[in-house]
Design a protein around this motif. Structure first.
Motif, PDB file in Angstrom:
ATOM      1  N   GLU A 108      -2.828   4.020  -4.915  1.00 27.07           N
ATOM      2  CA  GLU A 108      -2.556   4.487  -6.307  1.00 27.07           C
ATOM      3  C   GLU A 108      -2.624   6.118  -6.341  1.00 27.07           C
ATOM      4  O   GLU A 108      -1.808   6.926  -6.871  1.00 27.07           O
ATOM      5  N   GLU A 109      -3.545   6.419  -5.442  1.00 30.44           N
ATOM      6  CA  GLU A 109      -3.931   7.951  -5.330  1.00 30.44           C
ATOM      7  C   GLU A 109      -2.917   8.475  -4.479  1.00 30.44           C
ATOM      8  O   GLU A 109      -2.995   9.935  -4.225  1.00 30.44           O
ATOM      9  N   GLY A 110      -2.329   7.751  -3.728  1.00 28.25           N
ATOM     10  CA  GLY A 110      -1.069   8.412  -2.732  1.00 28.25           C
ATOM     11  C   GLY A 110      -1.684   9.137  -1.465  1.00 28.25           C
ATOM     12  O   GLY A 110      -1.250   9.998  -0.832  1.00 28.25           O
ATOM     13  N   ARG A 111      -2.713   8.459  -1.204  1.00 28.29           N
ATOM     14  CA  ARG A 111      -3.377   8.978   0.255  1.00 28.29           C
ATOM     15  C   ARG A 111      -3.667   8.158   1.516  1.00 28.29           C
ATOM     16  O   ARG A 111      -4.214   8.394   2.368  1.00 28.29           O
ATOM     17  N   ILE A 112      -2.714   7.128   1.241  1.00 26.85           N
ATOM     18  CA  ILE A 112      -2.438   5.963   2.581  1.00 26.85           C
ATOM     19  C   ILE A 112      -1.298   6.399   3.183  1.00 26.85           C
ATOM     20  O   ILE A 112      -0.294   6.506   2.656  1.00 26.85           O
ATOM     21  N   PRO A 113      -1.271   6.734   4.539  1.00 25.28           N
ATOM     22  CA  PRO A 113      -0.112   7.323   5.293  1.00 25.28           C
ATOM     23  C   PRO A 113       0.821   6.078   5.299  1.00 25.28           C
ATOM     24  O   PRO A 113       0.194   5.022   5.389  1.00 25.28           O
ATOM     25  N   GLU A 114       2.194   6.639   5.329  1.00 31.92           N
ATOM     26  CA  GLU A 114       3.036   5.351   5.890  1.00 31.92           C
ATOM     27  C   GLU A 114       2.814   5.240   7.484  1.00 31.92           C
ATOM     28  O   GLU A 114       2.425   5.881   8.054  1.00 31.92           O
ATOM     29  N   GLY A 115       3.431   4.032   7.789  1.00 33.40           N
ATOM     30  CA  GLY A 115       3.407   3.486   9.194  1.00 33.40           C
ATOM     31  C   GLY A 115       1.902   2.854   9.530  1.00 33.40           C
ATOM     32  O   GLY A 115       1.267   2.839   8.793  1.00 33.40           O
ATOM     33  N   PRO A 116       2.049   2.673  10.850  1.00 33.88           N
ATOM     34  CA  PRO A 116       0.780   1.972  11.382  1.00 33.88           C
ATOM     35  C   PRO A 116      -0.271   2.699  11.358  1.00 33.88           C
ATOM     36  O   PRO A 116      -0.431   3.849  11.265  1.00 33.88           O
ATOM     37  N   ILE A 117      -1.562   2.024  11.050  1.00 30.18           N
ATOM     38  CA  ILE A 117      -2.862   2.743  10.894  1.00 30.18           C
ATOM     39  C   ILE A 117      -3.723   2.362  12.023  1.00 30.18           C
ATOM     40  O   ILE A 117      -4.942   2.630  11.924  1.00 30.18           O
ATOM     41  N   GLU A 173       8.726  -3.916   6.191  1.00 31.34           N
ATOM     42  CA  GLU A 173       9.178  -2.605   6.566  1.00 31.34           C
ATOM     43  C   GLU A 173       8.483  -1.492   5.887  1.00 31.34           C
ATOM     44  O   GLU A 173       8.298  -0.259   6.746  1.00 31.34           O
ATOM     45  N   LYS A 174       7.769  -1.994   4.912  1.00 33.14           N
ATOM     46  CA  LYS A 174       6.879  -0.710   4.204  1.00 33.14           C
ATOM     47  C   LYS A 174       5.684  -1.264   3.759  1.00 33.14           C
ATOM     48  O   LYS A 174       5.426  -1.448   2.295  1.00 33.14           O
ATOM     49  N   PRO A 175       4.838  -1.739   4.472  1.00 33.08           N
ATOM     50  CA  PRO A 175       3.557  -2.279   3.993  1.00 33.08           C
ATOM     51  C   PRO A 175       2.863  -1.220   3.431  1.00 33.08           C
ATOM     52  O   PRO A 175       2.700  -0.073   3.918  1.00 33.08           O
ATOM     53  N   ARG A 176       2.071  -1.352   2.176  1.00 32.68           N
ATOM     54  CA  ARG A 176       1.408  -0.467   1.835  1.00 32.68           C
ATOM     55  C   ARG A 176      -0.106  -0.479   1.831  1.00 32.68           C
ATOM     56  O   ARG A 176      -0.951   0.429   1.989  1.00 32.68           O
ATOM     57  N   VAL A 224       3.444   5.133  -7.439  1.00 31.54           N
ATOM     58  CA  VAL A 224       3.115   4.192  -8.387  1.00 31.54           C
ATOM     59  C   VAL A 224       3.856   4.265  -9.674  1.00 31.54           C
ATOM     60  O   VAL A 224       3.906   5.358 -10.221  1.00 31.54           O
ATOM     61  N   ALA A 225       4.555   3.212 -10.208  1.00 31.45           N
ATOM     62  CA  ALA A 225       5.389   3.217 -11.324  1.00 31.45           C
ATOM     63  C   ALA A 225       4.690   2.883 -12.383  1.00 31.45           C
ATOM     64  O   ALA A 225       4.702   3.516 -13.799  1.00 31.45           O
ATOM     65  N   GLU A 226       3.967   1.805 -12.749  1.00 29.90           N
ATOM     66  CA  GLU A 226       3.509   1.368 -13.750  1.00 29.90           C
ATOM     67  C   GLU A 226       2.512   0.258 -13.522  1.00 29.90           C
ATOM     68  O   GLU A 226       2.511  -0.321 -12.288  1.00 29.90           O
ATOM     69  N   LYS A 227       1.468  -0.037 -14.264  1.00 30.37           N
ATOM     70  CA  LYS A 227       0.673  -1.032 -14.233  1.00 30.37           C
ATOM     71  C   LYS A 227       1.320  -2.633 -13.824  1.00 30.37           C
ATOM     72  O   LYS A 227       2.426  -2.759 -14.405  1.00 30.37           O
ATOM     73  N   MET A 228       0.888  -3.235 -12.908  1.00 31.61           N
ATOM     74  CA  MET A 228       1.519  -4.543 -12.666  1.00 31.61           C
ATOM     75  C   MET A 228       1.830  -5.356 -13.963  1.00 31.61           C
ATOM     76  O   MET A 228       0.967  -5.745 -14.362  1.00 31.61           O
ATOM     77  N   SER A 229       2.963  -6.064 -13.983  1.00 30.82           N
ATOM     78  CA  SER A 229       3.361  -6.900 -14.974  1.00 30.82           C
ATOM     79  C   SER A 229       3.101  -8.306 -14.531  1.00 30.82           C
ATOM     80  O   SER A 229       2.566  -8.439 -13.259  1.00 30.82           O
ATOM     81  N   PRO A 230       3.140  -9.290 -15.336  1.00 30.19           N
ATOM     82  CA  PRO A 230       2.628 -10.548 -14.780  1.00 30.19           C
ATOM     83  C   PRO A 230       3.620 -11.290 -13.715  1.00 30.19           C
ATOM     84  O   PRO A 230       3.251 -12.229 -13.416  1.00 30.19           O
ATOM     85  N   ASP A 231       4.911 -10.484 -13.616  1.00 31.92           N
ATOM     86  CA  ASP A 231       5.813 -11.156 -12.885  1.00 31.92           C
ATOM     87  C   ASP A 231       6.202 -10.271 -11.521  1.00 31.92           C
ATOM     88  O   ASP A 231       7.159 -10.007 -11.332  1.00 31.92           O
ATOM     89  N   CYS A 256     -12.198  -0.697   5.679  1.00 31.40           N
ATOM     90  CA  CYS A 256     -11.087   0.024   5.734  1.00 31.40           C
ATOM     91  C   CYS A 256     -11.327   1.569   5.998  1.00 31.40           C
ATOM     92  O   CYS A 256     -12.230   2.012   5.589  1.00 31.40           O
ATOM     93  N   PRO A 257     -10.289   2.141   6.784  1.00 30.04           N
ATOM     94  CA  PRO A 257     -10.674   3.518   7.302  1.00 30.04           C
ATOM     95  C   PRO A 257     -10.353   4.545   6.016  1.00 30.04           C
ATOM     96  O   PRO A 257     -10.623   5.806   6.431  1.00 30.04           O
ATOM     97  N   PHE A 258      -9.889   4.105   4.992  1.00 28.22           N
ATOM     98  CA  PHE A 258      -9.734   5.160   3.865  1.00 28.22           C
ATOM     99  C   PHE A 258     -10.753   4.858   2.698  1.00 28.22           C
ATOM    100  O   PHE A 258     -10.230   5.377   1.608  1.00 28.22           O
ATOM    101  N   ALA A 259     -11.674   4.237   2.996  1.00 33.57           N
ATOM    102  CA  ALA A 259     -12.596   3.862   1.811  1.00 33.57           C
ATOM    103  C   ALA A 259     -13.356   5.188   1.470  1.00 33.57           C
ATOM    104  O   ALA A 259     -13.717   5.886   2.290  1.00 33.57           O
ATOM    105  N   ASN A 260     -13.223   5.459   0.047  1.00 32.29           N
ATOM    106  CA  ASN A 260     -14.089   6.388  -0.512  1.00 32.29           C
ATOM    107  C   ASN A 260     -15.116   6.041  -1.400  1.00 32.29           C
ATOM    108  O   ASN A 260     -15.330   4.686  -1.652  1.00 32.29           O
TER     109      ASN A 260
END
Ligand SMILES: Nc1ncnc2c1ncn2[C@@H]1O[C@H](COP(=O)(O)OP(=O)(O)OP(=O)(O)O)[C@@H](O)[C@H]1O
Ligand code: SF4
Ligand SMILES: [Mg+2]
Length: 361
Positions: free
Chosen positions: A344-353, A268-271, A4-11, A315-319
């Motif tokens: 945001e917490e960097g705990r969702i793996p890349e690729g299919p789930i 290519e890179k769904p998050r 995550v780089a920054e809070k989403m801007s309006p654009d 969601c399989p990642f819900a906490n």
């Protein structure tokens, strides 16, 4: 490490510094009052109830591009379409079309806006008057907006519009029932183009058509976009359909945007876990007609949505945080914006789930 780089801007969808914004949607909301009648509420001691069909979404569309909204049935896509063209007024937020906010315009003030933005619907038969000949159907907007000087010019223009959608000027004599589904959708497109719009809102324009016809209509729409420099808001429940059409895609879930990204990035890179699950359900991108497998679990009742992240029950990642706190969209370095605590917490793996169950996490 989170990316995550920054809070989403309006654009989140801006494609370049020189791009010209056609549509700017900010914090858009539309709630429907679904309360029981007053007396029932008095007897049963219940409060008013609101269905939050659209609950605070932001996106931008630049000139000449296609922005697609996807999501399961009932997530609010058509409500966004109706808000954008001014058929509904917003409960909150704004819709700005070519620099003009349209939310508060009167019917009269909306007329010139309507000429420049038109809508194409899913069912061309229901949206074409069966008792009118094609000539009258396509000529109506030309006459209403006074775009020609006389009837001969109008007929000439109707003929040109029919040719533009690969029908014959002779077809203007016929009635809608004399055409196939695909041809009827071509007539709807010709009618939408009759007022010489810059912007088309296309609500599931091919969902009622056979797969082979769908591809023809999508190709026609892409071709017309290039020739006439049109901008599209394209709505579909099918990610495979929008892949071929879109510059940017917004994935909706229960009235909110889960993820917005350039089309290529999204595929290519769904998050977002919901985007990943939607992609896992697509059998192939060439629309060979194989059925999609729906995302497991039911879409929750929008009158009483889950707390925190509305996707958490599926969601399989819900906490615990996901159950308590609603995620806001966060902007990524590559222009995507994702509303997910796990990302945001960097705990969702890349690729299919798909196939991952909650207990595996
Ligand atoms: N006029 C209305 N009054 C009350 N509820 C409404 C109204 N219009 C839509 N809704 C509700 O708002 C939610 C979003 O509906 P909407 O038609 O925008 O969804 P959608 O994503 O277009 O679905 P679909 O893919 O089935 O077309 C749904 O729960 C729907 O029942
Ligand atoms: S916020 Fe939590 S529940 Fe929602 S999609 Fe992200 S990980 Fe899943
Ligand atoms: Mg709809």
């Amino acid at each position: 490490m989170s990316e995550v780089a920054e809070k989403m801007s309006p654009d989140p969808t801006k494609i370049g510094a020189d791009a010209e914004t056609v549509l700017d949607v900010q914090g858009l909301k539309r709630y429907f009052d679904v309360s029981p009648p007053f007396l029932n509420r008095l007897i049963e001691r219940t409060d008013k109830a609101f269905l939050k069909a659209v609950d605070g979404i932001d996106f931008r569309i630049e000139r000449g591009e296609t922005f697609s909204l996807v999501g399961e049935s009932g997530c609010g896509k058509s409500t966004v379409a109706r808000l954008v063209v001014g058929l509904y007024s917003p409960t909150g937020g704004s819709v700005t079309f070519e620099g003009q906010e349209i939310g508060g315009l009167s019917r009269k003030e909306l007329v010139p806006v309507r000429r420049r933005m038109q809508m194409i619907f899913q069912d061309p038969y229901a949206s074409l008057n069966p008792r009118w000949r094609v000539e009258d159907i396509i000529a109506e907007p030309i006459r209403f907006f006074g775009l020609t000087n006389n009837n001969n010019e109008t007929l000439q223009r109707v003929g040109e519009l029919l040719q533009l959608v690969n029908l014959s000027p002779k077809d203007m004599e016929k009635y809608p029932h004399e055409f196939s589904g695909g041809q009827r959708q071509r007539i709807s497109i010709a009618r939408a183009l009759a007022s010489e719009p810059d912007f088309l809102v296309c609500d599931e324009p091919t969902s009622a058509l056979d797969v082979s016809v769908q591809a023809q209509i999508l190709n026609l729409m892409k071709d017309l976009q290039k020739r006439l420099n049109l901008t599209y808001l394209f709505i579909s429940h099918n990610l495979a359909v929008v892949y071929h059409m879109s510059d940017h895609i917004g994935v909706m879930y229960l009235g909110r945007l889960a993820e917005v990204a350039p089309a290529k990035t999204l595929f290519e890179k769904p998050r977002h876990p919901y985007t990943k699950l939607l992609l896992d359900t697509i059998p192939d991108l060439d629309m060979t007609g194989r059925e999609r497998v729906p995302v497991a679990g039911e879409v929750p009742n929008p009158i009483n949505p889950p707390s925190g992240c509305a996707f958490h029950p599926r969601c399989p990642f819900a906490n615990d945080r996901c159950k308590a706190e609603r995620p806001e969209p966060i902007k990524m370095p590559d222009g995507a914006a994702v509303a997910c605590h796990g990302v945001e917490e960097g705990r969702i793996p890349e690729g299919p789930i798909s196939g991952i169950a909650s207990q595996d996490i």
